[in-house]
Design an enzyme around this catalytic site. Structure first.
Site, mmCIF file in Angstrom:
data_model
loop_
_atom_site.group_PDB
_atom_site.id
_atom_site.type_symbol
_atom_site.label_atom_id
_atom_site.label_comp_id
_atom_site.label_asym_id
_atom_site.label_seq_id
_atom_site.Cartn_x
_atom_site.Cartn_y
_atom_site.Cartn_z
ATOM 1 N N ASP A 1 0.617 -1.038 0.140
ATOM 2 C CA ASP A 1 0.206 0.384 -0.148
ATOM 3 C C ASP A 1 0.823 1.086 -0.197
ATOM 4 O O ASP A 1 0.654 2.336 0.070
ATOM 5 C CB ASP A 1 -0.941 -0.236 1.181
ATOM 6 C CG ASP A 1 -0.022 -0.104 2.617
ATOM 7 O OD1 ASP A 1 0.719 -0.285 2.813
ATOM 8 O OD2 ASP A 1 -0.516 0.329 2.878
ATOM 9 N N TYR B 1 10.810 4.578 0.098
ATOM 10 C CA TYR B 1 11.453 3.398 1.140
ATOM 11 C C TYR B 1 13.120 3.521 0.269
ATOM 12 O O TYR B 1 14.032 3.409 0.566
ATOM 13 C CB TYR B 1 10.731 2.278 1.041
ATOM 14 C CG TYR B 1 10.041 2.159 1.655
ATOM 15 C CD1 TYR B 1 10.609 1.617 2.633
ATOM 16 C CD2 TYR B 1 8.844 1.899 1.386
ATOM 17 C CE1 TYR B 1 9.755 1.325 3.864
ATOM 18 C CE2 TYR B 1 7.702 2.438 2.504
ATOM 19 C CZ TYR B 1 8.236 1.487 3.385
ATOM 20 O OH TYR B 1 6.985 1.196 4.543
#
Length: 461
Positions: free
Chosen positions: A169, A284
């Protein structure tokens, strides 16, 4: 229609159940089952889920809460998997051990992600085998369990015929923030993306058919961060919360990915795009492209695991305890939103053959022409009753391809090492990871991880 949530004691379970319940007609769901190995934790979450289904929404969906796998999976149509092997106690070790050695401490990236992957590979294979044994032959496992890149690679190798779709997600959370920043509806956004899980780039973001990436670049440059303007009114408070790790509870509706130490992640998007502006990076990527900086502003004594335990975890279970004592419910304690909507909508697409567009983790098979055929990549796909129909992307530029190959091979070596029980291959996986500066540091971290993960990891020799 039976939907089972494996990892029923998760703090995300109430939000996912609400997303399923609000799509009752499209899913035609008759029963929701919660399955977890932690009976007391799941019992408490089940109390809240029961309230959502039968008191709040007043639906006649049957709820089953069980620790018995046969009862959990018998004739199930969908299994939503969200296991966290070792719980938050082991997540804390994943984050703190690398930091002690001057490396990024994060639950799905770097050494922490490799350690978490080693714990999760064989429990996921066991789950697949249990679902195969008890569920309907047409079952689908929709897997949210992290680290999704390693889990999906292990499933590809060990259970290649399993009916499993791995999803994440985080890209959707990024699109939520992008929509708020651009002041548009996320329903009007169509994007292109390539990468590995937690390691990718948005190459196009269209709003109502018009390319919005140039406008987004200007927004990020102007604000020196990717966060909606409304969040930036009091930057001092944001920075103070980031340093303390305080998520606060004054804005419970605020995206959970924008609170506490997440500030540094969104700030990092600006910093990456100052040097590499062509694509919008997955947040990330900060941990790989700014390893030094993220270690510097990390607190090795209080990591993200502690933040979550002291906020989302505590708020949820305190709220359940209050409800059991007083009958009063505080809806702000459970998280509902994109996380639950994404997996429920994916189930609808599979069941009703809608060919809706989703971002999924799937075997490459030429979708990214200059990546290995068997790489588990994250790319857009149309979802119908037969599974993903991948949307092929252009060849990846050398910079992104080089980063992806390093990360991919680190993950592949880890899976091989886990399967073979090979210390050398696991050490190679740690050494190859971009967050680790040398093989000596890799060995020190690995040896500490082996000690911390006794009882969870396969034996290495």
């Amino acid at each position: 229609m039976i939907i089972t949530l494996a990892g029923g004691g998760s703090t995300f379970t109430p939000g996912i159940v609400k997303s399923i319940a609000l799509r009752k007609d499209e899913l035609e769901v008759d029963e929701i089952r919660l399955y977890d190995i932690n009976e007391e934790r799941q019992r408490k979450v089940g109390v809240l889920v029961d309230w959502i289904l039968h008191e709040d929404l007043k639906l006649d969906i049957k709820l089953t809460v069980t620790t018995d796998k046969a009862e959990a999976f018998a004739d199930a149509d969908f299994v939503f998997a969200q296991m966290r092997v070792g719980g938050y106690a082991m997540r804390e070790q994943d984050e703190k051990i690398p930091l002690r050695h001057g490396c990024v401490g994060q639950e799905t990236c770097g050494c922490g992600g490799l350690a978490y992957g080693m714990r999760t590979i064989f429990p996921m294979v066991e789950l697949i085998d249990d679902v195969e044994k008890y569920a309907k032959p047409t079952y689908w496992i929709l897997n949210y369990s992290n680290p999704a890149a390693i889990v999906s690679e292990a499933c590809r190798v060990l259970r290649p015929k399993a009916r499993i779709i791995n999803i994440c997600d985080m890209p959707i959370a990024i699109i939520d923030v992008v929509a708020a920043a651009l002041e548009c509806s996320k329903k009007d956004i169509v994007y292109d993306y390539f990468g590995l899980n937690h390691f990718g780039w948005f190459t196009s973001i269209e709003v109502n058919g018009e390319e919005a990436l140039p406008r987004l670049r200007e927004y990020i440059k102007e604000h020196e961060i990717l966060l909606p303007a409304a969040f930036l009114a009091d930057k001092q408070s944001l920075m103070k919360a980031a340093k303390s790790g305080d998520e606060g509870d004054e804005n419970p509706e605020q995206n959970r990915h924008t609170k506490g130490s997440w500030y540094y992640v969104w700030k990092g998007v600006y910093e990456i795009m100052e040097l590499f502006p062509e694509y919008l990076p997955n947040t990330y990527l900060n941990y790989y492209l700014q390893q030094k900086e993220f270690v510097e502003h990390s607190n090795p004594e209080r990591t993200r695991a502690n933040e979550v335990e002291e906020t989302r975890e505590k708020n949820l279970f305190d709220g359940i305890d209050r409800y059991e004592k007083t009958g009063e419910i505080d809806e702000s304690v459970f998280y509902a939103g994109s996380h639950g909507d994404w997996i429920a909508d994916l189930a609808i697409a599979l069941k009703n053959d809608t060919k809706a567009r989703f971002l999924v983790i799937t075997e490459n098979r030429g979708a990214l022409p200059n990546m290995p055929y068997d790489a588990m990549v994250e790319v857009p796909a149309y979802i119908g009753k037969k599974g993903p129909e991948v949307i092929c992307q252009d060849p990846i530029p050398l910079f992104q391809q080089g980063l992806m190959m390093q990360q991919l091979n680190s993950e592949k070596l880890l899976v091989q090492g886990a399967i073979e029980g090979s210390y050398e291959k696991v050490l190679q996986a740690f050494t190859l990871n971009k967050t680790v500066p040398s093989m000596t540091v890799a060995k020190e971290i690995l040896d500490d991880m082996i000690e911390a993960n006794k009882g969870y990891w396969p034996e290495l020799h």
